[in-house]
Design a protein around this motif. Structure first.
Motif, PDB file in Angstrom:
ATOM      1  N   LYS A  26       3.318  24.599  -5.109  1.00  0.00           N
ATOM      2  CA  LYS A  26       3.189  26.055  -5.255  1.00  0.00           C
ATOM      3  C   LYS A  26       2.717  26.366  -6.662  1.00  0.00           C
ATOM      4  N   GLN A  77       2.082  29.697  -9.057  1.00  0.00           N
ATOM      5  CA  GLN A  77       2.404  31.119  -9.168  1.00  0.00           C
ATOM      6  C   GLN A  77       1.757  31.670 -10.430  1.00  0.00           C
ATOM      7  N   ASN A  98       6.368  22.686  -8.271  1.00  0.00           N
ATOM      8  CA  ASN A  98       6.275  24.108  -8.612  1.00  0.00           C
ATOM      9  C   ASN A  98       5.602  24.278  -9.966  1.00  0.00           C
ATOM     10  N   GLU A 111       4.726  27.236 -12.614  1.00  0.00           N
ATOM     11  CA  GLU A 111       5.087  28.629 -12.889  1.00  0.00           C
ATOM     12  C   GLU A 111       4.349  29.141 -14.123  1.00  0.00           C
ATOM     13  N   ASN A 157      13.437  30.296  -9.255  1.00  0.00           N
ATOM     14  CA  ASN A 157      13.448  29.459  -8.057  1.00  0.00           C
ATOM     15  C   ASN A 157      14.880  29.019  -7.786  1.00  0.00           C
ATOM     16  N   GLY A 164       8.502  20.210 -11.516  1.00  0.00           N
ATOM     17  CA  GLY A 164       8.028  21.532 -11.899  1.00  0.00           C
ATOM     18  C   GLY A 164       7.592  21.603 -13.340  1.00  0.00           C
ATOM     19  N   ASN A 222      15.351  27.758 -12.858  1.00  0.00           N
ATOM     20  CA  ASN A 222      15.443  26.894 -11.689  1.00  0.00           C
ATOM     21  C   ASN A 222      16.919  26.609 -11.440  1.00  0.00           C
TER      22      ASN A 222
END
Length: 374
Positions: free
Chosen positions: A173, A175, A200, A202, A210, A227, A239
């Motif tokens: 993901k 973002q 992830n 970010e 998250n 991440g 997180n």
């Protein structure tokens, strides 16, 4: 309207003052902001065509509805199902506005990865976004959370990943939601001999949180979470994870890297419990932080609760600055100090991005980072 004013809302699902003081990460004020709950209708997806890539099957998730090409009908099944609860109380917030969750089932092996593009359009809005993905064949998925010009919005996103027996799922993901707040609640269900790799990335959001709820209830199941958090200004990211090992020979490995500048603030709050039924399991947690200014800070709280002797487990948290020897070496080659810092930061990011197995996804992320100036 404020989130705290939602009709019949059970306020116990919102973070308590006691918990937030413990974490030094207060998010309660975002639920007291005046937000618009109405849905933007008739969004023209042509304006987001640049997010599509020919090397992917591109799917748009708009207003909790999936939009995709007919060629995927033989591979995917979409329906609405009853909302499920979670030990993560914020997961339940979306049910007060919609008691149905969108369910996507991947029935057959795809020859290209999926790119699920979530679009959030509108200032001062509250968006709910709930998606359950059931994976019956090995698959690579990229989720893209993106906006162009919306400001002061709040996204409450739920994701449940169900990975069937002996199936491997790679999910990344990215973002890039600038000028907004996003809370993503994850729930996982891994069957025997399955593996889920989550990555992830970010960037840019004023607040990004998250929360992971994972019970490893089936033998030989593996959960890996990697991440990168790159914050500056007064951006905040967190997180939080609740991992419970219940079956034999299960593995969880959570690694988050933080790059914090100016007044950025991060939270790493991971709790892993290994029950006495989970013999020969492995539980790992690691937080690594690079502080780039005097005012940036992180609260790191890795925790292990172990009720069995036959296992491997480790946790740790490190915090420091950029390597001065590396800076000196690059500067001695005629590179400016600022450029040298950027090169080292990029190399740290790249180590996380390389955890994504598929080259096409890594290339897409590189292009989106360039477009989003992150």
């Amino acid at each position: 309207m404020k989130v705290v004013e939602i009709k019949n809302l059970n306020h116990d699902i919102l973070p308590t003052k006691k918990v937030e003081e413990f974490r030094h990460f207060n998010i309660y004020p975002i639920f007291e902001k005046e937000l618009d709950f109405s849905i933007e209708e008739n969004i023209d997806l042509n304006q987001y065509a640049y997010l599509k890539d020919e090397h992917f099957y591109n799917i748009f998730l708009i207003n909790n509805e999936l939009v995709f090409e007919n060629e995927l009908n033989n591979f995917l099944n979409v329906e609405y199902i009853e909302f499920e609860d979670s030990v993560n109380s914020l997961y339940n917030l979306n049910s007060y506005l919609n008691n149905k969750s969108l369910s996507l089932t991947i029935n057959k092996r795809l020859d290209k990865p999926l790119n699920i593009i979530s679009i959030f359009k509108g200032d001062d809005k509250f968006f709910t976004n709930s998606l359950n993905i059931t994976i019956k064949e090995d698959v690579d998925i990229l989720e893209t959370f993106h906006n162009e010009s919306s400001k002061n919005f709040l996204v409450s996103a739920n994701r449940k990943y169900t990975v069937l027996e002996a199936v491997k799922a790679n999910i990344a993901k990215i973002q890039t939601l600038q000028e907004g707040q996003v809370i993503t609640n994850y729930k996982t269900c891994l069957q025997k001999d399955s593996k889920l790799n989550l990555v992830n990335l970010e960037y840019k959001a004023n607040l990004s949180l998250n929360i992971f709820d994972s019970k490893l209830e089936n033998q030989n199941s593996i959960l890996n979470i990697d991440g990168i958090v790159k914050n500056k200004g007064e951006q905040r990211s967190g997180n939080i994870a609740f991992i419970e090992h219940l079956a034999k020979n299960t593995t969880s490995d959570i690694k988050i890297k933080h790059l914090l500048d100016e007044k950025a603030h991060c939270l790493f709050d991971i709790s892993s419990t290994v029950q006495n039924s989970a013999t020969y399991s492995k539980a790992f947690q690691n937080s690594q932080t690079i502080i780039l200014s005097d005012d940036a800070k992180i609260n790191a709280n890795p925790r292990l609760q172990i009720y069995v002797d036959e296992l491997e487990a480790a946790h740790g948290a490190s915090c420091g600055t950029l390597n001065e020897d590396e800076l000196y070496y690059l500067c001695s080659r005629g590179i400016s100090k600022q450029k040298a810092k950027e090169m080292i930061i990029d190399s740290i990011e790249l180590k996380v991005i390389k955890q994504i197995e598929l080259k096409a996804i890594r290339r897409y992320i590189k292009n989106l980072k360039r477009l989003s100036h992150v």
